[in-house]
Design an enzyme around this catalytic site. Structure first.
Site, PDB file in Angstrom:
ATOM      1  N   ASP A  12      42.469  31.436  44.566  1.00  0.00           N
ATOM      2  CA  ASP A  12      41.410  31.610  43.478  1.00  0.00           C
ATOM      3  C   ASP A  12      41.330  30.736  42.080  1.00  0.00           C
ATOM      4  O   ASP A  12      41.285  31.409  41.060  1.00  0.00           O
ATOM      5  CB  ASP A  12      41.587  33.189  43.045  1.00  0.00           C
ATOM      6  CG  ASP A  12      41.314  34.241  44.167  1.00  0.00           C
ATOM      7  OD1 ASP A  12      41.014  33.810  45.470  1.00  0.00           O
ATOM      8  OD2 ASP A  12      41.244  35.318  44.019  1.00  0.00           O
ATOM      9  N   LYS A 110      36.917  35.866  50.085  1.00  0.00           N
ATOM     10  CA  LYS A 110      37.440  37.483  50.341  1.00  0.00           C
ATOM     11  C   LYS A 110      37.080  38.244  49.283  1.00  0.00           C
ATOM     12  O   LYS A 110      36.372  37.922  48.388  1.00  0.00           O
ATOM     13  CB  LYS A 110      38.926  37.561  50.140  1.00  0.00           C
ATOM     14  CG  LYS A 110      39.449  37.097  48.681  1.00  0.00           C
ATOM     15  CD  LYS A 110      40.989  37.062  48.680  1.00  0.00           C
ATOM     16  CE  LYS A 110      41.438  36.463  47.298  1.00  0.00           C
ATOM     17  NZ  LYS A 110      40.836  37.249  46.129  1.00  0.00           N
ATOM     18  N   CYS A 155      45.859  38.900  42.688  1.00  0.00           N
ATOM     19  CA  CYS A 155      45.585  38.407  44.036  1.00  0.00           C
ATOM     20  C   CYS A 155      46.804  37.500  44.513  1.00  0.00           C
ATOM     21  O   CYS A 155      47.154  37.465  45.666  1.00  0.00           O
ATOM     22  CB  CYS A 155      44.373  37.469  44.167  1.00  0.00           C
ATOM     23  SG  CYS A 155      42.889  38.309  44.002  1.00  0.00           S
TER      24      CYS A 155
END
Ligand code: VGL
Ligand code: ZN
Length: 215
Positions: A12, A110, A155
């Site tokens: 990310d 995701k 994450c």
């Protein structure tokens, strides 16, 4: 160079998590050059991208009367409500332009199911729906996963724990991550990762091995 069984999982690195972004992680931009340097040590790199529909259940704006960083109970458990972030195909969801990892061969998106969040790159927040990453990594013979990116306590930590649960060794490169740190979430993440057998290393540990090989 690490052997091909070692996969660098870069989580990310997107504008909405950078300073000034919708869900800014303090100093998040500082990890970009560290990740670029680390990537030289890996032939096999996978990137992830948080990728939500605008109607996503994790957005406080989609729940009347609730504000960002409050929590609510969903069918799969407690959910932190976030500012609207990483909406599919927006500039905020784009990977940082200074991220240079040309050999990355897979991008896992995701959080695309409107009713389920997914901090983890492996399993959605219902803890039942796989993203397919574990199957991919098994197919290509991966054994060890090295993690970097944003955010350490969400994450990255969830992905590391799920990598381990899926049967891979997992290590988090701590100076190649930055945290949100909401209500003690960073301390808890490191405790959970230690208890889960996740390694905690620094980028120098990896880079000095590489430099020794090339000099
Ligand atoms: C993340 C909160 C919400 C992360 C993503 O990348 O750590 N955190 N969505
Ligand atoms: Zn998200």
């Amino acid at each position: 160079m690490k052997p091909v069984e070692d996969v660098f999982l870069v989580v990310d690195v997107q504008y909405d998590f950078m300073p000034g972004g919708a869900l800014a992680v303090a100093h998040g931009d500082e990890i970009v050059p560290v990740i670029n340097r680390l990537a030289r040590a890996f032939s096999h790199v996978v990137l992830t991208q948080d990728w939500h529909p605008r109607s996503h259940v994790s957005f406080a704006a989609n729940h009347a009367g609730l504000a960002p960083f409050e929590t609510m109970t969903l069918p799969y458990g407690e959910q932190v409500l976030w500012p609207v972030h990483c909406v599919q195909d927006t500039d905020g969801a784009a990977l940082h332009r200074d991220l240079h990892v040309p050999q990355a061969r897979l991008i896992v998106r995701k959080g695309h199911h409107a009713q389920v969040d997914s901090y983890s790159a492996f399993l959605e927040a219902d803890r039942a729906t796989p993203t397919g990453l574990a199957g991919y990594l098994r197919d290509v013979g991966a054994k060890r996963i090295w993690l970097a990116g944003l955010a350490t306590d969400y994450c990255v930590a969830w992905s590391a724990l799920d990598a381990r649960a899926a049967g891979f060794e997992a290590s988090v490169i701590e100076d190649a991550c930055r945290a949100i740190d909401l209500n003690g979430s960073l301390d808890k993440a490191w405790r959970d990762m230690r208890a889960g057998g996740i390694g905690r290393v620094r980028s120098d540990d990896i880079l000095k091995d590489i430099d020794r090989e090339t000099t």
